[in-house]
Design a protein around this motif. Structure first.
Motif, PDB file in Angstrom:
ATOM      1  N   PRO A 164      40.662  55.990  -7.360  1.00  0.00           N
ATOM      2  CA  PRO A 164      40.519  54.332  -7.549  1.00  0.00           C
ATOM      3  C   PRO A 164      40.961  53.839  -6.465  1.00  0.00           C
ATOM      4  O   PRO A 164      40.256  52.513  -6.181  1.00  0.00           O
ATOM      5  CB  PRO A 164      41.161  54.271  -8.829  1.00  0.00           C
ATOM      6  CG  PRO A 164      41.451  55.846  -9.711  1.00  0.00           C
ATOM      7  CD  PRO A 164      41.579  56.629  -8.360  1.00  0.00           C
ATOM      8  N   LEU A 165      42.006  54.059  -5.862  1.00  0.00           N
ATOM      9  CA  LEU A 165      42.374  53.016  -5.066  1.00  0.00           C
ATOM     10  C   LEU A 165      41.626  53.247  -3.696  1.00  0.00           C
ATOM     11  O   LEU A 165      41.754  52.217  -3.070  1.00  0.00           O
ATOM     12  CB  LEU A 165      44.035  53.667  -4.459  1.00  0.00           C
ATOM     13  CG  LEU A 165      45.382  52.785  -5.098  1.00  0.00           C
ATOM     14  CD1 LEU A 165      46.540  53.457  -4.790  1.00  0.00           C
ATOM     15  CD2 LEU A 165      45.341  51.511  -4.194  1.00  0.00           C
ATOM     16  N   ALA A 166      41.356  54.160  -3.385  1.00  0.00           N
ATOM     17  CA  ALA A 166      40.211  54.463  -2.175  1.00  0.00           C
ATOM     18  C   ALA A 166      39.217  53.513  -2.402  1.00  0.00           C
ATOM     19  O   ALA A 166      38.600  52.918  -1.438  1.00  0.00           O
ATOM     20  CB  ALA A 166      39.966  55.862  -2.102  1.00  0.00           C
ATOM     21  N   SER A 167      38.570  53.808  -3.510  1.00  0.00           N
ATOM     22  CA  SER A 167      37.132  53.172  -3.999  1.00  0.00           C
ATOM     23  C   SER A 167      37.124  51.475  -3.960  1.00  0.00           C
ATOM     24  O   SER A 167      36.345  50.876  -3.656  1.00  0.00           O
ATOM     25  CB  SER A 167      36.235  53.875  -4.980  1.00  0.00           C
ATOM     26  OG  SER A 167      37.149  53.555  -6.087  1.00  0.00           O
ATOM     27  N   LEU A 168      38.313  51.165  -4.653  1.00  0.00           N
ATOM     28  CA  LEU A 168      38.604  49.882  -4.807  1.00  0.00           C
ATOM     29  C   LEU A 168      39.243  48.915  -3.910  1.00  0.00           C
ATOM     30  O   LEU A 168      39.108  47.838  -3.886  1.00  0.00           O
ATOM     31  CB  LEU A 168      38.880  49.560  -6.417  1.00  0.00           C
ATOM     32  CG  LEU A 168      38.263  50.072  -7.411  1.00  0.00           C
ATOM     33  CD1 LEU A 168      39.043  50.111  -8.951  1.00  0.00           C
ATOM     34  CD2 LEU A 168      36.926  49.506  -7.642  1.00  0.00           C
ATOM     35  N   ILE A 169      40.273  49.426  -3.193  1.00  0.00           N
ATOM     36  CA  ILE A 169      41.050  48.831  -2.374  1.00  0.00           C
ATOM     37  C   ILE A 169      40.922  49.235  -0.893  1.00  0.00           C
ATOM     38  O   ILE A 169      40.759  48.267   0.026  1.00  0.00           O
ATOM     39  CB  ILE A 169      42.453  48.878  -3.006  1.00  0.00           C
ATOM     40  CG1 ILE A 169      42.721  48.049  -4.280  1.00  0.00           C
ATOM     41  CG2 ILE A 169      43.498  48.094  -1.928  1.00  0.00           C
ATOM     42  CD1 ILE A 169      44.034  48.033  -4.931  1.00  0.00           C
ATOM     43  N   LEU A 170      41.343  50.428  -0.531  1.00  0.00           N
ATOM     44  CA  LEU A 170      41.375  50.777   0.641  1.00  0.00           C
ATOM     45  C   LEU A 170      40.231  50.678   1.405  1.00  0.00           C
ATOM     46  O   LEU A 170      40.044  50.110   2.518  1.00  0.00           O
ATOM     47  CB  LEU A 170      42.238  52.097   0.778  1.00  0.00           C
ATOM     48  CG  LEU A 170      43.718  52.116   1.100  1.00  0.00           C
ATOM     49  CD1 LEU A 170      44.383  51.650  -0.079  1.00  0.00           C
ATOM     50  CD2 LEU A 170      44.195  53.645   1.473  1.00  0.00           C
ATOM     51  N   VAL A 171      39.194  51.378   1.122  1.00  0.00           N
ATOM     52  CA  VAL A 171      37.726  51.637   1.586  1.00  0.00           C
ATOM     53  C   VAL A 171      37.402  50.340   2.026  1.00  0.00           C
ATOM     54  O   VAL A 171      36.667  49.937   3.024  1.00  0.00           O
ATOM     55  CB  VAL A 171      36.860  52.614   1.129  1.00  0.00           C
ATOM     56  CG1 VAL A 171      35.513  52.597   1.713  1.00  0.00           C
ATOM     57  CG2 VAL A 171      37.595  53.930   1.050  1.00  0.00           C
ATOM     58  N   PRO A 172      37.064  49.231   1.069  1.00  0.00           N
ATOM     59  CA  PRO A 172      36.510  48.154   1.352  1.00  0.00           C
ATOM     60  C   PRO A 172      37.432  47.315   2.357  1.00  0.00           C
ATOM     61  O   PRO A 172      36.580  46.509   3.004  1.00  0.00           O
ATOM     62  CB  PRO A 172      36.595  47.446  -0.058  1.00  0.00           C
ATOM     63  CG  PRO A 172      36.598  48.504  -1.057  1.00  0.00           C
ATOM     64  CD  PRO A 172      37.380  49.566  -0.492  1.00  0.00           C
ATOM     65  N   ALA A 173      38.632  47.745   2.671  1.00  0.00           N
ATOM     66  CA  ALA A 173      39.395  46.865   3.568  1.00  0.00           C
ATOM     67  C   ALA A 173      39.264  47.603   4.945  1.00  0.00           C
ATOM     68  O   ALA A 173      39.842  46.828   5.847  1.00  0.00           O
ATOM     69  CB  ALA A 173      40.810  46.627   3.147  1.00  0.00           C
ATOM     70  N   LEU A 174      38.843  48.639   4.931  1.00  0.00           N
ATOM     71  CA  LEU A 174      38.908  49.485   6.159  1.00  0.00           C
ATOM     72  C   LEU A 174      38.181  48.928   7.541  1.00  0.00           C
ATOM     73  O   LEU A 174      38.628  49.130   8.529  1.00  0.00           O
ATOM     74  CB  LEU A 174      38.236  50.859   6.080  1.00  0.00           C
ATOM     75  CG  LEU A 174      39.005  51.945   5.622  1.00  0.00           C
ATOM     76  CD1 LEU A 174      38.435  53.134   5.411  1.00  0.00           C
ATOM     77  CD2 LEU A 174      40.179  52.134   6.348  1.00  0.00           C
ATOM     78  N   PRO A 175      36.917  47.933   7.292  1.00  0.00           N
ATOM     79  CA  PRO A 175      36.486  47.394   8.255  1.00  0.00           C
ATOM     80  C   PRO A 175      37.556  46.407   9.134  1.00  0.00           C
ATOM     81  O   PRO A 175      37.675  46.183  10.223  1.00  0.00           O
ATOM     82  CB  PRO A 175      35.262  46.503   7.654  1.00  0.00           C
ATOM     83  CG  PRO A 175      34.789  47.179   6.646  1.00  0.00           C
ATOM     84  CD  PRO A 175      36.210  47.746   6.049  1.00  0.00           C
ATOM     85  N   ALA A 176      38.574  45.969   8.389  1.00  0.00           N
ATOM     86  CA  ALA A 176      39.529  44.970   8.872  1.00  0.00           C
ATOM     87  C   ALA A 176      40.416  45.830   9.694  1.00  0.00           C
ATOM     88  O   ALA A 176      40.898  45.280  10.994  1.00  0.00           O
ATOM     89  CB  ALA A 176      40.161  44.146   8.076  1.00  0.00           C
TER      90      ALA A 176
END
Length: 316
Positions: free
Chosen positions: A101-113
């Motif tokens: 859940p942390l990957a899909s909801l928080i970390l992965v969406p922020a990876l472009p930055a």
């Protein structure tokens, strides 16, 4: 014999406890790793490892040598990253593991930055709720919540998750709305079970009000060991959930979940970045940990005071 390759091979065998695992993480054949270690022992005229068909044990001389080898390899990496270009732009492959859940909801969406800031860091992200062997699996760090059970590992506390109790409208229409946590015990109500990766069981959780504390076990018709599947089962009306706010927020706004037990609370769940104690904290790992710290400060800031949450929630 390439002495650097030999030292690296020796260190990885010690850390992985296996020539096979060391070969896999170094992308070498097992024969090559074995030969490198044998050549190193021949050069030093010292037995570094005792080998049997089942295990590899380090000798006393090997343990003392390993400590110096780890420092030497770390110094070599520091020498590389001390160059101005390397310091300005950390580079290389980073192996991390995070809950789904942390990957899909928080970390992965922020990876472009993160990629924009550090374009030369390549991330191999394991997305799982399993217990990871950081040394044996050659993982640089993991992000985990709940009580830390291995005191030999290094950890940095990066956030706290606030937890709540929720249910889907379809469940409440069928089972009615419980008014007290005690109603989850020995009644027609059901929870969605979350299986601990350590015990394989669904453990009770402690809920608190101003007047009392209660341990809630609950009964279930389905239990899972993955955070995303746990949420999906709750949304499907299979039972009552306890969730971190970041997982519930969007579903509350859409009406997919309904909060329960106003006035009751959980202790917040601490979040940690965990990494091996003997692994050099490279520039790429350091900036990744700092970035996770910044990210969790926005999504799961730490309170001024807190206590440890129940380990049953260590998946989320």
């Amino acid at each position: 014999m390439d002495r650097f390759d030999a030292l690296q091979a020796f260190a990885r065998v010690v850390e992985a406890g296996s020539f096979t695992k060391a070969a896999q993480t170094l992308h070498m054949s097992k024969t090559t790793v074995t030969q490198l270690v044998q050549q190193l022992e021949a050069r030093l005229r010292v037995k570094l490892l005792n080998r049997t068909t089942r295990q590899v044990r380090i000798t006393a001389d090997g343990a003392a040598y390993y400590e110096r080898v780890v420092r030497l390899l770390a110094d070599l990496e520091d020498a590389d990253t001390s160059l101005s270009s390397a310091s300005a732009s950390p580079k290389g492959r980073l192996r991390v593991d995070v809950p789904s859940p942390l990957a899909s909801l928080i970390l992965v969406p922020a990876l472009p930055a993160f990629h924009s800031r550090y374009p030369e860091i390549q991330i191999d992200m394991g997305v799982s709720d399993r217990m990871v062997d950081l040394i044996g699996d050659n993982v640089d760090c993991v992000l985990r919540g709940g009580n830390l059970t291995d005191s030999s590992l290094m950890a940095r506390r990066v956030g706290e998750l606030q937890l709540g109790v929720y249910a889907a409208p379809s469940y409440l229409e069928r089972a009615t709305t419980p008014l007290h946590p005690r109603e989850l015990q020995d009644t027609h109500h059901r929870i969605v079970g979350l299986l601990s990766t350590r015990t394989g069981k669904v453990a009770p959780v402690t809920m608190r009000s101003d007047a009392e504390d209660i341990d809630v076990q609950g009964r279930y018709v389905v239990a899972v060991d993955d955070g995303n599947a746990y949420l999906a089962a709750g949304l499907a009306g299979m039972g009552i959930l306890w969730l971190p706010q970041y997982m519930a927020k969007a579903h509350l706004a859409r009406g997919d979940l309904v909060p329960l037990f106003d006035g009751w609370r959980f202790d917040p769940m601490p979040m940690y970045v965990v990494f091996p104690p003997n692994r050099h904290v490279s520039a790429k790992l350091r900036v990744f940990i700092d970035w996770v710290d910044e990210l969790m400060a926005r999504h799961a800031p730490m309170a001024a005071t807190s206590t440890q949450a129940s380990a049953v929630l260590d998946h989320l």
